[in-house]
Structure formats: structure tokens, C-alpha cells
Design a protein around this motif. Sequence first.
Motif, mmCIF file in Angstrom:
data_model
loop_
_atom_site.group_PDB
_atom_site.id
_atom_site.type_symbol
_atom_site.label_atom_id
_atom_site.label_comp_id
_atom_site.label_asym_id
_atom_site.label_seq_id
_atom_site.Cartn_x
_atom_site.Cartn_y
_atom_site.Cartn_z
ATOM 1 N N UNK A 136 46.339 80.655 -5.788
ATOM 2 C CA UNK A 136 47.028 80.032 -4.660
ATOM 3 C C UNK A 136 46.243 80.107 -3.355
ATOM 4 N N UNK A 137 45.162 80.853 -3.336
ATOM 5 C CA UNK A 137 44.313 80.938 -2.157
ATOM 6 C C UNK A 137 43.251 79.844 -2.148
ATOM 7 N N UNK A 138 43.234 79.015 -3.176
ATOM 8 C CA UNK A 138 42.245 77.951 -3.329
ATOM 9 C C UNK A 138 42.915 76.583 -3.348
ATOM 10 N N UNK A 139 42.124 75.548 -3.073
ATOM 11 C CA UNK A 139 42.556 74.158 -3.183
ATOM 12 C C UNK A 139 41.448 73.380 -3.880
ATOM 13 N N UNK A 140 41.839 72.368 -4.633
ATOM 14 C CA UNK A 140 40.892 71.510 -5.335
ATOM 15 C C UNK A 140 40.984 70.141 -4.667
ATOM 16 N N UNK A 141 39.852 69.652 -4.171
ATOM 17 C CA UNK A 141 39.816 68.386 -3.444
ATOM 18 C C UNK A 141 39.022 67.365 -4.252
ATOM 19 N N UNK A 142 39.555 66.156 -4.332
ATOM 20 C CA UNK A 142 38.810 65.045 -4.937
ATOM 21 C C UNK A 142 39.285 63.746 -4.315
ATOM 22 N N UNK A 143 38.548 62.663 -4.584
ATOM 23 C CA UNK A 143 38.956 61.345 -4.108
ATOM 24 C C UNK A 143 39.504 60.549 -5.279
ATOM 25 N N UNK A 144 40.619 59.879 -5.049
ATOM 26 C CA UNK A 144 41.209 59.035 -6.089
ATOM 27 C C UNK A 144 40.423 57.721 -6.174
ATOM 28 N N UNK A 145 40.751 56.915 -7.152
ATOM 29 C CA UNK A 145 40.037 55.647 -7.343
ATOM 30 C C UNK A 145 40.225 54.694 -6.160
#
Length: 74
Positions: A3-12
Motif C-alpha cells: 500500500x506504500x506503492x503505486x503502479x503507473x501506466x498509460x492506457x491506450x
Amino acid sequence: MNSEKRIIYKSSDGSVRIIVPADNIDMTVEEIAQKDVPTSRPYKIVNVSEISADRTFRNAWDIDEAELTDGVGN
């Protein structure tokens, strides 16, 4: 803790997506990213403190894809 982390990405469609991992799962953040980030999408794992707490303009958030260097979704 996950819970101390986040995963970031870009959608299509180019919008920034953020996954909030749970602690009560028997997976690492990396395993969660591999499972939950869409296929072939690069992602970055960051500390929660690196995400703005101000969500007023969250639809305008952007990230350079060159920064998404931690892996690619399966």
C-alpha cells in the motif's frame, strides 16, 4: 508494504492510470503490476508520496512514457 506503492501506466487512449496495490494479498507489487497492467503497456512503480494528493486536475495528469521503465504488462 504494497500500500506504500503505486503502479503507473498509460492506457491506450493516453490517459494516466494508477493502480493502488492492497496489502492483504500474497503478491509483490511487481507481480501485481505484471498481472494488472494491460498487455504490452510499460509501467513504473513509485512511492505513494510521489503521487499528487491534489486530485482536482487528475484528468490532466501526464507522464512521459520514457519514464515508465519498471516493466511491461503481461
